[in-house]
Motif scaffolding. Structure first.
Motif, PDB file in Angstrom:
ATOM      1  N   LEU A  47     -33.859 -19.401 -55.350  1.00 42.01           N
ATOM      2  CA  LEU A  47     -34.034 -18.399 -54.286  1.00 42.01           C
ATOM      3  C   LEU A  47     -33.130 -18.696 -53.095  1.00 42.01           C
ATOM      4  O   LEU A  47     -32.534 -17.785 -52.513  1.00 42.01           O
ATOM      5  CB  LEU A  47     -35.493 -18.374 -53.832  1.00 42.01           C
ATOM      6  N   THR A  48     -33.046 -20.006 -52.751  1.00 40.59           N
ATOM      7  CA  THR A  48     -32.188 -20.387 -51.626  1.00 40.59           C
ATOM      8  C   THR A  48     -30.731 -20.033 -51.924  1.00 40.59           C
ATOM      9  O   THR A  48     -30.024 -19.471 -51.079  1.00 40.59           O
ATOM     10  CB  THR A  48     -32.318 -21.905 -51.354  1.00 40.59           C
ATOM     11  N   ALA A  70     -29.659 -17.819 -54.047  1.00 39.14           N
ATOM     12  CA  ALA A  70     -29.506 -16.360 -54.091  1.00 39.14           C
ATOM     13  C   ALA A  70     -29.425 -15.787 -52.681  1.00 39.14           C
ATOM     14  O   ALA A  70     -28.565 -14.943 -52.385  1.00 39.14           O
ATOM     15  CB  ALA A  70     -30.681 -15.747 -54.843  1.00 39.14           C
ATOM     16  N   ALA A  71     -30.321 -16.272 -51.817  1.00 37.02           N
ATOM     17  CA  ALA A  71     -30.318 -15.776 -50.435  1.00 37.02           C
ATOM     18  C   ALA A  71     -28.997 -16.118 -49.748  1.00 37.02           C
ATOM     19  O   ALA A  71     -28.404 -15.276 -49.068  1.00 37.02           O
ATOM     20  CB  ALA A  71     -31.489 -16.389 -49.665  1.00 37.02           C
ATOM     21  N   LEU A 114     -26.251 -13.905 -51.138  1.00 35.95           N
ATOM     22  CA  LEU A 114     -26.382 -12.529 -50.648  1.00 35.95           C
ATOM     23  C   LEU A 114     -25.978 -12.421 -49.186  1.00 35.95           C
ATOM     24  O   LEU A 114     -25.268 -11.492 -48.789  1.00 35.95           O
ATOM     25  CB  LEU A 114     -27.831 -12.045 -50.831  1.00 35.95           C
ATOM     26  N   PHE A 115     -26.427 -13.392 -48.371  1.00 37.55           N
ATOM     27  CA  PHE A 115     -26.052 -13.374 -46.945  1.00 37.55           C
ATOM     28  C   PHE A 115     -24.541 -13.543 -46.780  1.00 37.55           C
ATOM     29  O   PHE A 115     -23.930 -12.886 -45.928  1.00 37.55           O
ATOM     30  CB  PHE A 115     -26.801 -14.480 -46.178  1.00 37.55           C
ATOM     31  N   ASP A 173     -22.911 -10.409 -47.681  1.00 38.81           N
ATOM     32  CA  ASP A 173     -23.211  -9.388 -46.669  1.00 38.81           C
ATOM     33  C   ASP A 173     -22.397  -9.610 -45.404  1.00 38.81           C
ATOM     34  O   ASP A 173     -21.643  -8.732 -44.964  1.00 38.81           O
ATOM     35  CB  ASP A 173     -24.719  -9.449 -46.371  1.00 38.81           C
ATOM     36  N   MET A 181     -37.744 -17.796 -48.392  1.00 37.55           N
ATOM     37  CA  MET A 181     -36.463 -17.612 -49.081  1.00 37.55           C
ATOM     38  C   MET A 181     -36.445 -16.287 -49.840  1.00 37.55           C
ATOM     39  O   MET A 181     -35.443 -15.580 -49.859  1.00 37.55           O
ATOM     40  CB  MET A 181     -36.212 -18.782 -50.049  1.00 37.55           C
ATOM     41  N   ALA A 182     -37.586 -16.000 -50.468  1.00 40.02           N
ATOM     42  CA  ALA A 182     -37.685 -14.735 -51.204  1.00 40.02           C
ATOM     43  C   ALA A 182     -37.543 -13.562 -50.247  1.00 40.02           C
ATOM     44  O   ALA A 182     -36.838 -12.582 -50.524  1.00 40.02           O
ATOM     45  CB  ALA A 182     -39.023 -14.661 -51.935  1.00 40.02           C
ATOM     46  N   GLY A 202     -36.043 -13.680 -47.335  1.00 41.13           N
ATOM     47  CA  GLY A 202     -34.651 -13.677 -46.872  1.00 41.13           C
ATOM     48  C   GLY A 202     -33.743 -13.049 -47.902  1.00 41.13           C
ATOM     49  O   GLY A 202     -32.883 -12.221 -47.571  1.00 41.13           O
ATOM     50  N   ALA A 203     -33.955 -13.428 -49.170  1.00 39.23           N
ATOM     51  CA  ALA A 203     -33.118 -12.877 -50.241  1.00 39.23           C
ATOM     52  C   ALA A 203     -33.341 -11.377 -50.365  1.00 39.23           C
ATOM     53  O   ALA A 203     -32.389 -10.607 -50.538  1.00 39.23           O
ATOM     54  CB  ALA A 203     -33.445 -13.566 -51.561  1.00 39.23           C
ATOM     55  N   TYR A 244     -34.374  -9.344 -47.934  1.00 42.15           N
ATOM     56  CA  TYR A 244     -33.746  -8.705 -46.776  1.00 42.15           C
ATOM     57  C   TYR A 244     -32.238  -8.591 -46.992  1.00 42.15           C
ATOM     58  O   TYR A 244     -31.647  -7.531 -46.771  1.00 42.15           O
ATOM     59  CB  TYR A 244     -34.037  -9.522 -45.508  1.00 42.15           C
ATOM     60  N   ALA A 245     -31.654  -9.744 -47.455  1.00 44.51           N
ATOM     61  CA  ALA A 245     -30.203  -9.754 -47.659  1.00 44.51           C
ATOM     62  C   ALA A 245     -29.811  -8.734 -48.720  1.00 44.51           C
ATOM     63  O   ALA A 245     -28.801  -8.034 -48.585  1.00 44.51           O
ATOM     64  CB  ALA A 245     -29.752 -11.149 -48.065  1.00 44.51           C
ATOM     65  N   ALA A 246     -30.640  -8.644 -49.778  1.00 48.93           N
ATOM     66  CA  ALA A 246     -30.321  -7.702 -50.854  1.00 48.93           C
ATOM     67  C   ALA A 246     -30.401  -6.261 -50.356  1.00 48.93           C
ATOM     68  O   ALA A 246     -29.521  -5.447 -50.634  1.00 48.93           O
ATOM     69  CB  ALA A 246     -31.296  -7.914 -52.013  1.00 48.93           C
TER      70      ALA A 246
END
Lengths: 220, 545
Positions: free
Chosen positions: A16-17, A19-20, A23-24, A27, B344-345, B347-348, B350-352
């Motif tokens: 998850l970290t 992936a986040a 994605l950030f 972005d 984290m989920a 955050g991910a 939101y980012a998605a």
């Protein structure tokens, strides 16, 4: 710690970290800057379109106006409004008017032309040329003098404006004068002093070329 | 009201005196997965496997239903700041239960009609906050259970005491039964009695909705003769009532007695009850229905375990979560990781979502750019066409417009003298003659003449004017009165013919004013007065008419 928390949890958290973070990064590292640049470009093109359309509209409007004004402009051109105040032409025209109106004598003095600034002329790359004209007239009838003014205003090249006029009866119509008139002797009974301003539009380039010779360009 | 499917789904480990009962609690039912005796070989592995496989690794709630639970009521805490409160309670708990590492403190609320049996007047409101202290020893059963939970990798929802967590269920059941609304006055005491699967009888007593007392005793098996069962249970209830008198119980306060039992046993017990109370008897599914919770089909509806487990297992907030180092060791790291995972989920997510939004915006912008470029090309073409059109006309737009504007402006400043002279001629008629006529440009206002000989007056806020002066001389032979009349008549005619101009007599015939200059010859030799009579009129008006 791993024994208590469990590998599965750690893996999920790590995934998850990652992936986040990914994605950030995508972005904020790529999409947002690209978006800003694209938006700015879009705005710029939008402005260009608006400007170009406004310019086209202005030209279209002007074309319509010009079509209507062109006839008048050509009439002004034919009437010598864009002449450079040729003195020979002016002398000839005054002589013609004198003959036409029947005044006995018209002595004239055309002063040196002066260039004057005018906003309307400036925008077209032109200047206004002004020449003061003083005319002394002797006539038998004051009607001839007024005719003279009429023809000056309507047939002289360019624009003529009467600044002042002074008409004086110099002699009464008595027996002697009647005899002279009867004998065909030109007998002035009326005297007039006229002051005119003669204006035409000349191109700035022409003025610059002629400034060393005829025109006094220092006047403002 | 919370939506049922949003309620937590958990694995509840009910710690009994003989065994561990593993329950799987979903939003609609409660299923006893297995009963694992404490002496079972591979106890931890078995429980571990049950949590993982049978309960799907759901968060685990450990519900202690052992006899060995310790309570100390009326524990007063000195008034301290919010920051120090937890520390003070922790120290007080340690002092109260030095040998029991699993502890908890529950604040007690006092109603308006609180009475204390120890107070001489029967009524005493405590000055500081009062707590109910609870503790459980780290028994072998608890240790084994915690180790099994630790090995299962499931998160720990909490470690709670069954009687405490069921106290609000008892109150809710009593309120629903009496049809009362919450907060309205009713029976102060509620006694809930239910036999568990292991045969123990659990009694939970509440006063004003809060746990007042709990007892766990052994009685006859529920499958035995109902009359015998009822007699034994009644005996235990009577004992409990006896204990309650120490806590200020009086029959006048009102009592609800709720029993989970089979139909016949319940009836027998109802007959046996010989004190004043509101008696109710249900099976566990019936009680669950009244409470509005689902427990599903139960193997034996006369047992109350499932009801307690269903109530506590679906709670989002526990009344008294017990704390202990052993539990914290398991609970905290998993809680932190869970919180971190959630963050984290989030955050991910939101980012998605933002990424999608930005992608769409970028695509829109690029589409817009392409579209605007086409529009720009069209506009450029149109512009070029207009330029070509203008070129084809062969004229300089600015020159045409500037010249016309300038010529019109000059024309507006031209003195229209000829029409005025024509009218003057008409006004003079055949009798009168002028000796001179002069026309001069004047300025109305204080603006000076501009480059066009006064034409700038308009721009300066003034208007350009011209003045016509008419001079005439009457011969000395006339009667001055005649001259004056003629001049006045001329003025009147001029005013009529030139209504838009200002006509004025500047000098009247034989003017006697001191401003007038007078010349002449007086005397016989001169043949009388030889003075002529000059007169002057002026006409003023704007240059443009």
């Amino acid at each position: 710690m791993i024994r208590i928390v469990g590998v599965k949890r750690i893996m999920v958290l790590a995934v998850l970290t990652a992936a986040a973070a990914l994605l950030f990064a995508a972005d904020y590292g790529y999409l947002r800057p690209e978006n800003s640049a694209a938006s700015a470009e879009l705005r710029q093109i939008g402005t260009q379109v608006a400007e170009k359309r406004a310019e086209s509209d202005r030209l279209r409007t002007e074309a319509e106006e010009i079509k209507q004004q062109q006839v008048r402009y050509e009439s002004l051109a034919r009437a010598g409004f864009f002449s450079d105040q040729n003195r020979l032409v002016a002398r000839k025209r005054i002589e013609d008017i004198q003959k036409e109106t029947g005044v006995l004598q018209a002595s004239y003095d055309i002063a040196t032309g002066e260039v004057q600034k005018d906003q309307n002329a400036d925008e077209a790359g032109y200047a206004v040329l002004v020449s003061p004209i003083r005319i002394g007239i002797e006539a038998m009838d004051d009607v001839d003098i007024y005719n003279f003014i009429y023809w000056m205003e309507n047939s002289f090249p360019g624009h003529i404006m009467l600044d002042n006029l002074h008409v004086t009866k110099t002699r009464d119509l008595d027996e002697v004068s009647l005899r002279q008139i009867g004998a065909g002797v030109p007998t002035p009974l009326i005297k007039a002093d006229l002051a005119f301003s003669w204006r035409t539009m000349v191109s700035v380039e022409k003025v610059r070329n002629a400034s060393d010779n005829s025109f006094n360009t220092g006047a403002e | 009201m919370a939506l049922p499917f949003l309620k937590p789904s958990r694995c509840v480990l009910l710690i009994g005196d003989e065994a561990l009962y593993v329950y799987n609690v979903t939003y609609s039912r409660v299923r006893l997965v297995d009963t694992v005796p404490w002496q079972a070989e591979d106890f931890e592995d078995t429980v571990n496997s049950l949590i993982k496989k049978e309960c799907g690794g759901k968060p685990v709630l450990v519900l202690n239903d052992m006899t060995d639970q310790h309570f100390k009521g009326g524990q007063r805490i000195p008034k301290v700041g919010v920051m120090d409160k937890a520390g003070v309670i922790r120290r007080k708990l340690q002092v109260a239960f030095p040998n029991y590492p699993i502890r908890g403190a529950l604040p007690i609320r006092f109603g308006k009609d609180f009475t204390s049996p120890s107070a001489p007047g029967g009524r005493q409101m405590p000055s500081g906050p009062v707590y109910l202290f609870a503790a459980v020893p780290m028994s072998e059963a608890v240790r084994k259970t915690l180790q099994a939970v630790s090995g299962s990798m499931a998160s720990v929802a909490g470690f709670c005491l069954l009687p405490v967590e069921s106290s609000d269920m008892v109150q809710s059941l009593a309120e629903k039964l009496s049809g009362r609304q919450k907060g309205k006055k009713g029976a102060r005491w509620v006694l809930f009695v239910g036999q568990h699967q292991n045969g123990d009888l659990r009694q939970v007593v509440t006063r004003d909705g809060q746990l007042a007392m709990t007892r766990m005793t052994s009685v006859a098996d529920i499958d035995s003769d109902p009359a015998v069962w009822a007699r034994e249970v009644h005996h235990e209830i009577k004992a409990t009532i006896g204990y309650l008198s120490r806590f200020g119980y009086t029959p006048q306060d009102g009592t609800d007695l709720i029993v989970i039992a089979g139909g016949q046993a319940g009836e027998e017990l109802g007959k046996a009850v010989d004190f004043e109370c509101n008696y109710h008897s249900f099976t566990a599914p019936e009680a669950a229905r009244i409470l509005g919770i689902g427990i599903g089909m139960q193997e034996d509806p006369r047992h109350a375990n499932a009801l307690h487990v269903a109530w506590a297992g679906r709670k989002t907030r526990f009344i008294l979560p017990m704390q202990a180092t052993e539990i914290e060791k398991i609970h905290r790291p998993r809680q932190y990781v869970a919180a971190l995972t959630f963050l984290m989920a989030l955050g991910a997510l939101y980012a998605a979502v933002d990424l999608l939004g930005q992608s769409k915006a970028l695509m829109d912008a690029r589409g817009g750019i392409a579209s605007q470029k086409r529009v720009l090309a069209q506009a450029e073409t149109e512009y070029q066409q207009q330029v070509e059109t203008m070129k084809a006309m062969g004229v300089d737009v600015r020159l045409v417009q500037g010249a016309i504007k300038l010529f019109d402006e000059l024309d507006r400043r031209r003195i229209g003298i000829l029409p005025v002279v024509l009218r003057v001629g008409e006004a003079l008629g055949n009798e009168l003659h002028l000796t001179s006529l002069s026309v001069d440009r004047t300025e109305k206002g204080n603006a000076s003449a501009d480059q066009f000989g006064g034409g700038g007056a308009a721009a300066a806020g003034t208007s350009s004017e011209f003045a016509v002066r008419l001079n005439m001389v009457f011969p000395p032979t006339i009667d001055p009165a005649y001259g004056i009349r003629e001049v006045n008549d001329l003025e009147r005619r001029l005013k009529t013919l030139l209504p838009e101009y200002r006509v004025r007599v500047e000098k009247q015939v034989a003017s006697p004013e001191y401003t007038a200059a007078t010349t002449g010859i007086a005397g016989k030799s001169a043949g009388g007065t030889q003075e002529s009579y000059p007169a002057e009129l002026s006409i003023r008006g704007p240059v443009t008419q």
